[in-house]
Design a protein around this motif. Sequence first.
Motif, PDB file in Angstrom:
ATOM      1  N   TYR A  83       0.862  -1.190   0.000  1.00  0.00           N
ATOM      2  CA  TYR A  83       0.000   0.000   0.000  1.00  0.00           C
ATOM      3  C   TYR A  83       0.892   1.230   0.000  1.00  0.00           C
ATOM      4  O   TYR A  83       1.933   1.267   0.656  1.00  0.00           O
ATOM      5  CB  TYR A  83      -0.912   0.034   1.228  1.00  0.00           C
ATOM      6  CG  TYR A  83      -1.543   1.393   1.446  1.00  0.00           C
ATOM      7  CD1 TYR A  83      -2.638   1.805   0.695  1.00  0.00           C
ATOM      8  CD2 TYR A  83      -1.002   2.286   2.379  1.00  0.00           C
ATOM      9  CE1 TYR A  83      -3.194   3.065   0.865  1.00  0.00           C
ATOM     10  CE2 TYR A  83      -1.568   3.548   2.558  1.00  0.00           C
ATOM     11  CZ  TYR A  83      -2.656   3.925   1.801  1.00  0.00           C
ATOM     12  OH  TYR A  83      -3.198   5.176   1.971  1.00  0.00           O
ATOM     13  N   GLU A  84       0.447   2.243  -0.744  1.00  0.00           N
ATOM     14  CA  GLU A  84       1.139   3.529  -0.735  1.00  0.00           C
ATOM     15  C   GLU A  84       0.117   4.651  -0.752  1.00  0.00           C
ATOM     16  O   GLU A  84      -0.862   4.585  -1.515  1.00  0.00           O
ATOM     17  CB  GLU A  84       2.067   3.666  -1.946  1.00  0.00           C
ATOM     18  CG  GLU A  84       2.825   4.991  -1.982  1.00  0.00           C
ATOM     19  CD  GLU A  84       3.776   5.090  -3.154  1.00  0.00           C
ATOM     20  OE1 GLU A  84       4.215   6.225  -3.446  1.00  0.00           O
ATOM     21  OE2 GLU A  84       4.077   4.053  -3.774  1.00  0.00           O
ATOM     22  N   PHE A 180      -3.755  10.506  -2.965  1.00  0.00           N
ATOM     23  CA  PHE A 180      -3.512   9.338  -3.811  1.00  0.00           C
ATOM     24  C   PHE A 180      -3.378   8.101  -2.927  1.00  0.00           C
ATOM     25  O   PHE A 180      -2.704   8.139  -1.893  1.00  0.00           O
ATOM     26  CB  PHE A 180      -2.236   9.534  -4.632  1.00  0.00           C
ATOM     27  CG  PHE A 180      -1.862   8.359  -5.496  1.00  0.00           C
ATOM     28  CD1 PHE A 180      -2.504   8.138  -6.697  1.00  0.00           C
ATOM     29  CD2 PHE A 180      -0.881   7.474  -5.090  1.00  0.00           C
ATOM     30  CE1 PHE A 180      -2.166   7.054  -7.496  1.00  0.00           C
ATOM     31  CE2 PHE A 180      -0.528   6.388  -5.876  1.00  0.00           C
ATOM     32  CZ  PHE A 180      -1.174   6.181  -7.086  1.00  0.00           C
ATOM     33  N   ASP A 181      -4.020   7.005  -3.348  1.00  0.00           N
ATOM     34  CA  ASP A 181      -3.911   5.725  -2.654  1.00  0.00           C
ATOM     35  C   ASP A 181      -3.722   4.624  -3.686  1.00  0.00           C
ATOM     36  O   ASP A 181      -4.416   4.601  -4.721  1.00  0.00           O
ATOM     37  CB  ASP A 181      -5.169   5.423  -1.830  1.00  0.00           C
ATOM     38  CG  ASP A 181      -5.357   6.409  -0.691  1.00  0.00           C
ATOM     39  OD1 ASP A 181      -4.648   6.284   0.317  1.00  0.00           O
ATOM     40  OD2 ASP A 181      -6.216   7.309  -0.824  1.00  0.00           O
ATOM     41  N   GLN A 182      -2.805   3.703  -3.396  1.00  0.00           N
ATOM     42  CA  GLN A 182      -2.551   2.588  -4.301  1.00  0.00           C
ATOM     43  C   GLN A 182      -2.379   1.303  -3.507  1.00  0.00           C
ATOM     44  O   GLN A 182      -1.697   1.269  -2.480  1.00  0.00           O
ATOM     45  CB  GLN A 182      -1.296   2.837  -5.129  1.00  0.00           C
ATOM     46  CG  GLN A 182      -1.006   1.737  -6.160  1.00  0.00           C
ATOM     47  CD  GLN A 182       0.256   2.008  -6.945  1.00  0.00           C
ATOM     48  OE1 GLN A 182       1.336   2.112  -6.367  1.00  0.00           O
ATOM     49  NE2 GLN A 182       0.128   2.137  -8.258  1.00  0.00           N
ATOM     50  N   ASN A 184      -1.712  -3.035  -4.102  1.00  0.00           N
ATOM     51  CA  ASN A 184      -1.391  -4.169  -4.969  1.00  0.00           C
ATOM     52  C   ASN A 184      -1.427  -5.446  -4.139  1.00  0.00           C
ATOM     53  O   ASN A 184      -0.861  -5.499  -3.036  1.00  0.00           O
ATOM     54  CB  ASN A 184       0.002  -4.024  -5.585  1.00  0.00           C
ATOM     55  CG  ASN A 184       0.123  -2.824  -6.505  1.00  0.00           C
ATOM     56  OD1 ASN A 184      -0.373  -2.831  -7.617  1.00  0.00           O
ATOM     57  ND2 ASN A 184       0.781  -1.771  -6.022  1.00  0.00           N
ATOM     58  N   SER A 202      -4.542  -4.723  -8.772  1.00  0.00           N
ATOM     59  CA  SER A 202      -3.998  -3.413  -8.439  1.00  0.00           C
ATOM     60  C   SER A 202      -5.094  -2.367  -8.554  1.00  0.00           C
ATOM     61  O   SER A 202      -5.933  -2.433  -9.456  1.00  0.00           O
ATOM     62  CB  SER A 202      -2.844  -3.030  -9.380  1.00  0.00           C
ATOM     63  OG  SER A 202      -1.799  -3.971  -9.312  1.00  0.00           O
ATOM     64  N   GLN A 203      -5.078  -1.419  -7.643  1.00  0.00           N
ATOM     65  CA  GLN A 203      -6.055  -0.339  -7.683  1.00  0.00           C
ATOM     66  C   GLN A 203      -5.415   0.943  -7.193  1.00  0.00           C
ATOM     67  O   GLN A 203      -4.656   0.946  -6.220  1.00  0.00           O
ATOM     68  CB  GLN A 203      -7.279  -0.656  -6.831  1.00  0.00           C
ATOM     69  CG  GLN A 203      -8.325   0.456  -6.813  1.00  0.00           C
ATOM     70  CD  GLN A 203      -9.620   0.052  -6.136  1.00  0.00           C
ATOM     71  OE1 GLN A 203      -9.973  -1.130  -6.118  1.00  0.00           O
ATOM     72  NE2 GLN A 203     -10.319   1.014  -5.573  1.00  0.00           N
ATOM     73  N   ASN A 204      -5.693   2.030  -7.896  1.00  0.00           N
ATOM     74  CA  ASN A 204      -5.262   3.336  -7.411  1.00  0.00           C
ATOM     75  C   ASN A 204      -6.417   4.317  -7.524  1.00  0.00           C
ATOM     76  O   ASN A 204      -7.216   4.242  -8.465  1.00  0.00           O
ATOM     77  CB  ASN A 204      -4.028   3.831  -8.165  1.00  0.00           C
ATOM     78  CG  ASN A 204      -4.299   4.083  -9.640  1.00  0.00           C
ATOM     79  OD1 ASN A 204      -4.937   5.073 -10.004  1.00  0.00           O
ATOM     80  ND2 ASN A 204      -3.823   3.192 -10.502  1.00  0.00           N
ATOM     81  N   ASP A 205      -6.510   5.177  -6.552  1.00  0.00           N
ATOM     82  CA  ASP A 205      -7.552   6.205  -6.512  1.00  0.00           C
ATOM     83  C   ASP A 205      -6.906   7.508  -6.070  1.00  0.00           C
ATOM     84  O   ASP A 205      -6.093   7.528  -5.141  1.00  0.00           O
ATOM     85  CB  ASP A 205      -8.666   5.836  -5.525  1.00  0.00           C
ATOM     86  CG  ASP A 205      -9.392   4.568  -5.932  1.00  0.00           C
ATOM     87  OD1 ASP A 205     -10.234   4.646  -6.837  1.00  0.00           O
ATOM     88  OD2 ASP A 205      -9.092   3.507  -5.349  1.00  0.00           O
ATOM     89  N   GLY A 206      -7.267   8.565  -6.760  1.00  0.00           N
ATOM     90  CA  GLY A 206      -6.683   9.844  -6.398  1.00  0.00           C
ATOM     91  C   GLY A 206      -7.536  11.003  -6.849  1.00  0.00           C
ATOM     92  O   GLY A 206      -8.513  10.842  -7.589  1.00  0.00           O
ATOM     93  N   SER A 224      -9.001   7.151 -11.194  1.00  0.00           N
ATOM     94  CA  SER A 224      -8.884   5.845 -10.556  1.00  0.00           C
ATOM     95  C   SER A 224      -8.528   4.812 -11.611  1.00  0.00           C
ATOM     96  O   SER A 224      -8.824   4.976 -12.798  1.00  0.00           O
ATOM     97  CB  SER A 224     -10.192   5.452  -9.846  1.00  0.00           C
ATOM     98  OG  SER A 224     -11.221   5.216 -10.793  1.00  0.00           O
TER      99      SER A 224
END
Length: 462
Positions: A83-84, A180-182, A184, A202-206, A224
């Motif tokens: 997670y980042e 931003f959130d990511q 994996n 994998s998912q990213n949302d920002g 996203s």
Amino acid sequence: RGLYSAEFGQATGIISIATKSGTNKYHGTAFEFVRNDIFDARNFFDAKKPPYRQNQFGGTLGGPLSIPKVYNAKDKTFFLFNYEGLRTRQAITQIGNYPDPVLLKGDFSSIATPIIDPTTGQQFDNGQCLSLYGGVAKKNVICPSRFSKIAANYIQYIPVPNRNVTGANYTTAPSRHNDFDQVNVRIDHQFRSQDNFFARYSQNDGGQKLPGLAKYFGTISVFSGKNLAAQESHTFGSDIVNIARFGYNRATLTSQMENTPTDVGTAIGYKNLGLRPSDWGIPRMQIIGFNPMGQTPLNQGSTSDMYQVSDTLSVQAGSHHVSLGGDIRHFRVNIFQTLNRQGLTTFGSNFTGNAVADFLLGLVLTSSYNHGGVLSNTKTTNTSLFVQDDWKVTPKFTLNLGLRWEYNTPFVERNGREGVFDATAPGGIIRLQRDPKDFGFQGTSSLLTVGGVRPGITKQSE
């Protein structure tokens, strides 16, 4: 494309990304990166240091996917999670120029140039509103009774100058937001020595909030992405390997105006806007010589989905390494766009000799308005087959021989919102697949017709 194997198509370059897998031991990491305005020097143009906060943080965890007393995953099943996150709050100094509040009350007496009443051709005076000026007669005064209703209601949304600098009498330092959130997640499993499987999600949302010179003058961007990949590798002896893959990808991106909680346009006096809440905002206006006021004019966004299935068989036969397989990709793209849904109005000095006076009287220089918007939902499918032979003729000479076949279906609007300009008709005509009335459009035109066939573009419904 000639630089790459026939297995690859679609583009002139290849991007290969590998994610790490877990191991037989549990491992984890954590990190935090901090930036803060207390560590920064003041910008030369800032009166004081604007606030700045940035935090970037995350971690990883991986190992065997064991369940105590139920399943021993050693040498078989592994997982890796990471997670980042990012949080940024940064104030950016912005400078603008807006009318003096005294002028917005109709008092231009400090200006030597006569302000002319376009209805009489005479210079304005305060004869109809002497009581507002203690009975003192003044020239270059526009009484409030002459104000346009829309202008009178709009004044409250015009930023008030906060410094005495000609041409740059307003400054502000609103905070820009960037979040931003990511995530994996990967799982690997070995069914047996010949079969290996992995799946990754994998998912990213920002999102970013880019404020303007005043509240509701800014832009909000949201993005996203979602990606799912699965692969199964099977070995048929030492010379034959088959790899089957499945993939799904979704990307969403929107750039929208900073909405107001209510329909300001209708409230100040505009008629027949017919807005959705996503188009609510402060109408866009500009008085020549000053910064624009109101919402940004554009709302737009898109969501694209891609589904992919592929299979590749590789055979090593002596000096020949032969690969053959196929790939099917289905794409869906949804797009929306609205522009100037509350209009764009400009005021010059054409009527009274002063742009602010023209604004107060509602004397427009230019105005534009777009009704409705763009809404498109298209789809297409790509199918490809290939064969590749890498033939090592001698230890110093290799021939790379490949053949690839592709078929791309034409993009089709899933709801029939498509058409084509037919130049073969006398004077030209726009052929539509469906009647515009099906989508709420009530207008008519001799240039529009429903039906007709242009191969690969529209198909006439029977």
